[in-house]
Scaffold this motif. Structure first.
Motif, PDB file in Angstrom:
ATOM      1  N   ALA A  90     101.116  41.409 -20.448  1.00 31.49           N
ATOM      2  CA  ALA A  90     101.677  41.019 -19.147  1.00 31.49           C
ATOM      3  C   ALA A  90     103.010  41.713 -18.909  1.00 31.49           C
ATOM      4  CB  ALA A  90     101.843  39.506 -19.076  1.00 31.49           C
ATOM      5  N   VAL A  91     103.730  42.040 -19.986  1.00 30.62           N
ATOM      6  CA  VAL A  91     105.044  42.681 -19.851  1.00 30.62           C
ATOM      7  C   VAL A  91     104.913  44.077 -19.237  1.00 30.62           C
ATOM      8  CG1 VAL A  91     107.069  43.498 -21.119  1.00 30.62           C
ATOM      9  CG2 VAL A  91     106.030  41.295 -21.707  1.00 30.62           C
ATOM     10  N   PRO A  92     104.149  45.009 -19.843  1.00 26.93           N
ATOM     11  CA  PRO A  92     104.053  46.333 -19.207  1.00 26.93           C
ATOM     12  C   PRO A  92     103.278  46.308 -17.891  1.00 26.93           C
ATOM     13  CG  PRO A  92     102.640  46.242 -21.141  1.00 26.93           C
ATOM     14  CD  PRO A  92     103.467  44.990 -21.142  1.00 26.93           C
ATOM     15  N   ILE A  93     102.314  45.426 -17.770  1.00 24.96           N
ATOM     16  CA  ILE A  93     101.537  45.365 -16.521  1.00 24.96           C
ATOM     17  C   ILE A  93     102.432  44.944 -15.359  1.00 24.96           C
ATOM     18  CG2 ILE A  93      99.690  44.099 -15.348  1.00 24.96           C
ATOM     19  CD1 ILE A  93      98.123  44.258 -18.005  1.00 24.96           C
ATOM     20  N   SER A  94     103.413  44.070 -15.623  1.00 26.49           N
ATOM     21  CA  SER A  94     104.357  43.678 -14.566  1.00 26.49           C
ATOM     22  C   SER A  94     105.120  44.893 -14.054  1.00 26.49           C
ATOM     23  CB  SER A  94     105.341  42.640 -15.103  1.00 26.49           C
ATOM     24  OG  SER A  94     104.669  41.476 -15.482  1.00 26.49           O
ATOM     25  N   GLY A  95     105.554  45.760 -14.971  1.00 29.44           N
ATOM     26  CA  GLY A  95     106.248  46.980 -14.556  1.00 29.44           C
ATOM     27  C   GLY A  95     105.325  47.956 -13.859  1.00 29.44           C
ATOM     28  N   ILE A  96     104.097  48.077 -14.372  1.00 25.41           N
ATOM     29  CA  ILE A  96     103.119  48.989 -13.766  1.00 25.41           C
ATOM     30  C   ILE A  96     102.815  48.569 -12.333  1.00 25.41           C
ATOM     31  CG2 ILE A  96     100.693  49.706 -13.860  1.00 25.41           C
ATOM     32  CD1 ILE A  96     100.981  49.607 -16.953  1.00 25.41           C
ATOM     33  N   ASN A  97     102.781  47.265 -12.082  1.00 22.67           N
ATOM     34  CA  ASN A  97     102.482  46.770 -10.736  1.00 22.67           C
ATOM     35  C   ASN A  97     103.696  46.795  -9.815  1.00 22.67           C
ATOM     36  OD1 ASN A  97      99.815  46.283 -11.412  1.00 22.67           O
ATOM     37  ND2 ASN A  97     100.181  44.155 -11.952  1.00 22.67           N
ATOM     38  N   SER A  98     104.888  46.930 -10.364  1.00 21.47           N
ATOM     39  CA  SER A  98     106.096  46.867  -9.542  1.00 21.47           C
ATOM     40  C   SER A  98     106.741  48.218  -9.272  1.00 21.47           C
ATOM     41  CB  SER A  98     107.143  45.969 -10.221  1.00 21.47           C
ATOM     42  OG  SER A  98     106.650  44.697 -10.450  1.00 21.47           O
ATOM     43  N   PHE A  99     107.018  48.956 -10.326  1.00 21.89           N
ATOM     44  CA  PHE A  99     107.882  50.127 -10.204  1.00 21.89           C
ATOM     45  C   PHE A  99     107.323  51.271  -9.360  1.00 21.89           C
ATOM     46  CE2 PHE A  99     109.878  48.559 -14.321  1.00 21.89           C
ATOM     47  CZ  PHE A  99     110.906  47.939 -13.649  1.00 21.89           C
ATOM     48  N   PRO A 100     106.065  51.677  -9.495  1.00 21.92           N
ATOM     49  CA  PRO A 100     105.614  52.810  -8.673  1.00 21.92           C
ATOM     50  C   PRO A 100     105.748  52.548  -7.173  1.00 21.92           C
ATOM     51  CG  PRO A 100     104.036  52.384 -10.416  1.00 21.92           C
ATOM     52  CD  PRO A 100     105.029  51.260 -10.434  1.00 21.92           C
ATOM     53  N   PHE A 101     105.397  51.338  -6.753  1.00 25.16           N
ATOM     54  CA  PHE A 101     105.475  51.015  -5.330  1.00 25.16           C
ATOM     55  C   PHE A 101     106.930  50.894  -4.882  1.00 25.16           C
ATOM     56  CE2 PHE A 101     101.328  49.583  -6.778  1.00 25.16           C
ATOM     57  CZ  PHE A 101     100.515  50.236  -5.860  1.00 25.16           C
ATOM     58  N   ALA A 102     107.785  50.366  -5.745  1.00 21.43           N
ATOM     59  CA  ALA A 102     109.214  50.272  -5.415  1.00 21.43           C
ATOM     60  C   ALA A 102     109.835  51.653  -5.299  1.00 21.43           C
ATOM     61  CB  ALA A 102     109.937  49.450  -6.475  1.00 21.43           C
ATOM     62  N   ILE A 103     109.439  52.556  -6.173  1.00 20.47           N
ATOM     63  CA  ILE A 103     109.981  53.918  -6.129  1.00 20.47           C
ATOM     64  C   ILE A 103     109.571  54.620  -4.843  1.00 20.47           C
ATOM     65  CG2 ILE A 103     109.832  56.205  -7.205  1.00 20.47           C
ATOM     66  CD1 ILE A 103     109.703  54.696  -9.917  1.00 20.47           C
ATOM     67  N   VAL A 104     108.296  54.520  -4.480  1.00 18.15           N
ATOM     68  CA  VAL A 104     107.827  55.148  -3.235  1.00 18.15           C
ATOM     69  C   VAL A 104     108.511  54.515  -2.028  1.00 18.15           C
ATOM     70  CG1 VAL A 104     105.825  55.478  -1.729  1.00 18.15           C
ATOM     71  CG2 VAL A 104     105.616  55.907  -4.171  1.00 18.15           C
ATOM     72  N   GLY A 105     108.626  53.191  -2.021  1.00 16.89           N
ATOM     73  CA  GLY A 105     109.280  52.509  -0.904  1.00 16.89           C
ATOM     74  C   GLY A 105     110.748  52.891  -0.774  1.00 16.89           C
ATOM     75  N   THR A 106     111.457  52.943  -1.884  1.00 20.57           N
ATOM     76  CA  THR A 106     112.869  53.307  -1.858  1.00 20.57           C
ATOM     77  C   THR A 106     113.058  54.762  -1.475  1.00 20.57           C
ATOM     78  OG1 THR A 106     113.316  51.665  -3.525  1.00 20.57           O
ATOM     79  CG2 THR A 106     114.995  53.324  -3.207  1.00 20.57           C
ATOM     80  N   TYR A 107     112.175  55.616  -1.956  1.00 15.47           N
ATOM     81  CA  TYR A 107     112.235  57.029  -1.585  1.00 15.47           C
ATOM     82  C   TYR A 107     112.125  57.169  -0.063  1.00 15.47           C
ATOM     83  CZ  TYR A 107     110.804  61.849  -0.907  1.00 15.47           C
ATOM     84  OH  TYR A 107     110.711  63.137  -0.458  1.00 15.47           O
TER      85      TYR A 107
END
Length: 196
Positions: A90-107
């Protein structure tokens, strides 16, 4: 009974201890979902408050944690480790589900702030097409590996039985390790309040 046999029994629901494995699977799923919800909320709050501004190192650390769990499953057996892997992922999956979309959104937010155009209507239409294309491409990078994994694991299972499944989990751990190294090379935007 080794971990690969336990997971095979959970996945294919066969064998004399099927009821025991179904109970383990149900417990692990409930605990993993609660852990993922809590970790995802913490990540979202830290990112939203501007506390977590450089995600590549955190994302890489989460992937290393997942790699260690998956690679360890080849060498460590037992029901306790099955619980640990099931809940710990659950720990890495939480990051996998969060960070890519946050990076694209922030970009896209930083691109929007830096661009100045006079034709506001054309600009918004073009930006929405770009954002849609970026999220569509990101989704392809999620779905295509899932399809490949399904085909490869099916072949490993039919060719090598339960031992093929343990090698597939080991390969997933190696993939997590490679992804952790690649995550360190993410180019993070500069000059934005919430930099990713």
């Amino acid at each position: 009974m080794g971990l690969s046999e336990q997971w095979a029994s959970n996945i294919w629901l066969s064998g004399p201890l099927m009821g025991f494995f179904v109970a383990i699977n149900a417990d692990v799923n409930i605990l993993a979902n609660v852990a993922q919800l809590i970790i995802s909320l913490i990540i979202a709050l830290l990112m939203n408050r501007g506390i977590l501004v450089r995600v590549r190192f955190v994302w890489s650390a989460l992937l290393v944690f997942g790699a260690a769990l998956l690679i360890g499953s080849k060498f460590i057996t037992g029901a306790w480790y099955a619980y640990l892997v099931g809940i710990g992922m659950a720990v890495p999956i939480s990051g996998i589900n969060s960070f890519p979309f946050a990076i694209v959104g922030t970009y896209n937010v930083s691109q929007e702030e830096s661009s100045c155009e006079t034709a506001e209507g054309d600009k918004k239409k073009k930006e929405s097409l770009e954002v849609g294309s970026q999220f569509g491409l990101l989704n392809l990078f999620i779905v295509v590996p899932q399809i490949i994994c399904t085909l490869v694991i099916g072949e490993l299972r039919s060719s090598y039985g339960d031992e093929g499944l343990s090698w597939a989990i080991f390969a997933a751990g190696i993939s997590f390790a490679v992804a952790a190294v690649i995550a360190l090379f993410i180019k993070e935007a500069r000059g934005h309040e919430q930099t990713f």
